[in-house]
Design an enzyme around this catalytic site. Structure first.
Site, PDB file in Angstrom:
ATOM      1  N   LYS A  78       0.845  -1.197   0.000  1.00  0.00           N
ATOM      2  CA  LYS A  78       0.000   0.000   0.000  1.00  0.00           C
ATOM      3  C   LYS A  78       0.877   1.242   0.000  1.00  0.00           C
ATOM      4  CE  LYS A  78      -3.934   2.016   2.529  1.00  0.00           C
ATOM      5  NZ  LYS A  78      -4.833   1.845   3.692  1.00  0.00           N
ATOM      6  N   SER A 153      -9.598   1.724   2.822  1.00  0.00           N
ATOM      7  CA  SER A 153      -8.752   2.466   1.912  1.00  0.00           C
ATOM      8  C   SER A 153      -7.700   1.605   1.228  1.00  0.00           C
ATOM      9  CB  SER A 153      -8.044   3.581   2.688  1.00  0.00           C
ATOM     10  OG  SER A 153      -7.208   3.033   3.700  1.00  0.00           O
ATOM     11  N   SER A 177      -9.906  -0.589   7.114  1.00  0.00           N
ATOM     12  CA  SER A 177      -9.364  -0.420   5.767  1.00  0.00           C
ATOM     13  C   SER A 177      -8.617  -1.620   5.209  1.00  0.00           C
ATOM     14  CB  SER A 177      -8.439   0.806   5.723  1.00  0.00           C
ATOM     15  OG  SER A 177      -9.190   1.985   5.854  1.00  0.00           O
TER      16      SER A 177
END
Length: 486
Positions: A78, A153, A177
């Protein structure tokens, strides 16, 4: 053989037997990215040349007998985890050209294993969102339905794993997330106990809530990555010096003696989609069939979790994001009239609408006239939520709930209604507020064929219990074995 379809543990076995090479495995994944990335948009950057060099080094480790389960395994990261020499943008214009001069602790741990870092995945800007639509650069699409969101996210990481664009990935979880996109993309994701994984090098959103964790194709792979990234780190003041067990050793068969708690506050929640409710009830039945005992537990302050979270998280974001002012690093507006104008122009142009919204909310909640009324009250509610979980775990080992109230929704469906978007995390926020581990494992599909996830929550530092329960559930079902054809 389509090597990109392999799980981490299956690929490791083939690498150990010298039936494949790390370079062949990495090339297969890179070719898959070339073919599908235009459809999915899971990545913000792909480091193909670097990945092949890492794979070559991994092959040397394997040939000399120095390999471990992640050696030569292509992973995606990420894009808010600092990676030396690779862009770390947080999907924000304000960090568009930022390349860290150092590695986050988790990155150093992965590199020490000989893992291959494929690239950095798309996300909601500064991890603020539940759909990956808040990225400053592009939305990511759900591999199960390209018209739908992958969750957020960590949507880029979840989509990358679901579409076989990587064998595993790292994400971060501030209010769900990791778990929510794992649910929407039918992969496995775990948010470890707060303090279990070092946050050094993780770009902060809300420091008391953020935690790094893996997204993988199955539970075994989840345990393998946890083994590599967990552990005390002196560089992180919130890191806990708790012994790290061998998480793969917890993956034993049978749930006899396990007590599973079901809270009415979750199973009867307003807005719960009937397909999600049916999949959840079936998952409870499966757990019982595997030998687990089911009891009812109460989490009375759960109904205040969303309100408390959306005071605490924006308040911490307001503080953390104050550093992005155009002076030290990152984007700077080129035509300011004076210093204050430079601050205003830089932050207005550099931050997207959702980030600005949360900064304003947080600044307001922390202001002198409102601190006691908002932030202090939210912190007190947080303490009550922690006490609820502590009491519940006196009578059960694991608490089950849905992960998200609905299956993945259409891209653009909720972008104009932030309050409805915030409710996407209604089942996951409490685990972050309490600091306990939470996990998502595939448990079914909606009538439209969209994935649905089951959430398992445990007491502090009881990740092994979650992994064992999820492992047995996974073996008894076939939801995780169904992958979208793209």
């Amino acid at each position: 053989m389509s090597l990109y379809k392999l799980t981490i543990h299956a690929a490791h076995d083939l690498l150990q037997k010298k039936e494949i090479t790390a370079r062949e495995l990495t090339r297969s994944v890179l070719d898959r990215i070339t073919a599908l990335e235009p459809k999915i948009d899971a990545f913000l950057s792909v480091a193909a040349d670097s990945a092949l060099e890492q794979a070559r080094a991994a092959d040397k480790m394997i040939s000399t007998g120095r390999s471990v389960p992640l050696t030569g395994i292509p992973l995606a990261i990420k894009d808010l985890i600092c990676t030396e020499g690779m862009p770390t943008t947080c999907a924000s214009r304000i960090l568009e050209n930022f390349v860290p001069p150092y590695d986050a602790t988790v990155m150093q741990k992965l590199k020490d294993t000989g893992a291959v870092i494929i690239g950095k995945t798309n996300m909601d800007e500064f991890a603020m969102g539940s759909s990956t639509e808040n990225s400053a650069f592009k939305p990511t699409r759900n591999p199960w339905d390209l018209k739908r969101i992958p969750g957020g996210s960590s949507g880029g990481s979840a989509a990358a794993v679901a579409a076989d664009l990587s064998l595993g990935a790292l994400g971060s979880d501030t209010g769900g997330s990791i778990r929510q996109p794992a649910s929407h993309c039918s992969v496995v994701g775990i948010k470890p106990t707060y303090g279990r994984v070092s946050r050094y090098g993780l770009v902060a959103f809300a420091s008391s809530l953020d935690q790094i964790g893996p997204l993988t194709k199955d539970v075994t792979d989840c345990a393998v990555i946890l083994n590599a990234i967990c552990g005390y780190d002196a560089k992180d003041s919130t890191s806990v010096p708790e012994p790290v067990p061998d998480f793969t050793a917890a993956l034993t068969e049978g749930l006899k003696g396990l007590t599973v708690g079901v809270a009415a506050e979750y199973s009867t929640s307003e807005g719960l989609h009937p397909d999600v409710s049916a999949a959840f009830q079936n998952a409870v039945t499966v757990m019982e069939s595997l030998g687990a005992k089911t009891v009812s537990v109460s989490l009375p302050h759960t109904r205040y979790a969303v309100a408390a979270y959306y005071v605490i998280a924006p308040s911490e974001a307001s503080s953390n994001l104050a550093r992005y002012d155009g002076v030290k690093y990152g984007f700077r507006d080129k035509n300011p009239d004076n210093l204050l104008d430079m601050y205003r122009r830089t932050r207005s142009a550099g931050f997207g609408p959702e980030v600005q919204r949360r900064i304003i909310i947080g600044t307001y909640a922390l202001s002198a006239g409102y601190y006691d009324a908002y932030y202090k009250k939210a912190s007190q509610v947080r303490t009550l939520i922690m006490a609820d979980f502590k009491k519940a775990f006196e009578s059960c080992d694991v608490i089950l709930s849905p992960v998200a109230p609905t299956p993945a929704f259409s891209i653009g469906e909720k972008t104009d209604d932030p309050l409805t978007m915030y409710l996407s995390d209604v089942f996951t926020l409490s685990a972050n507020l309490a600091g306990i581990p939470g996990m998502s494992v595939p448990c079914g599909f909606s009538a439209q064929g969209l994935p649905i996830g089951l959430q398992l929550m445990g007491s502090h530092f009881r990740e092994e219990t979650l992994l064992k329960a999820a492992y047995n559930f996974e073996k008894a079902t076939d939801f995780h074995r169904q992958r979208p054809e793209l």
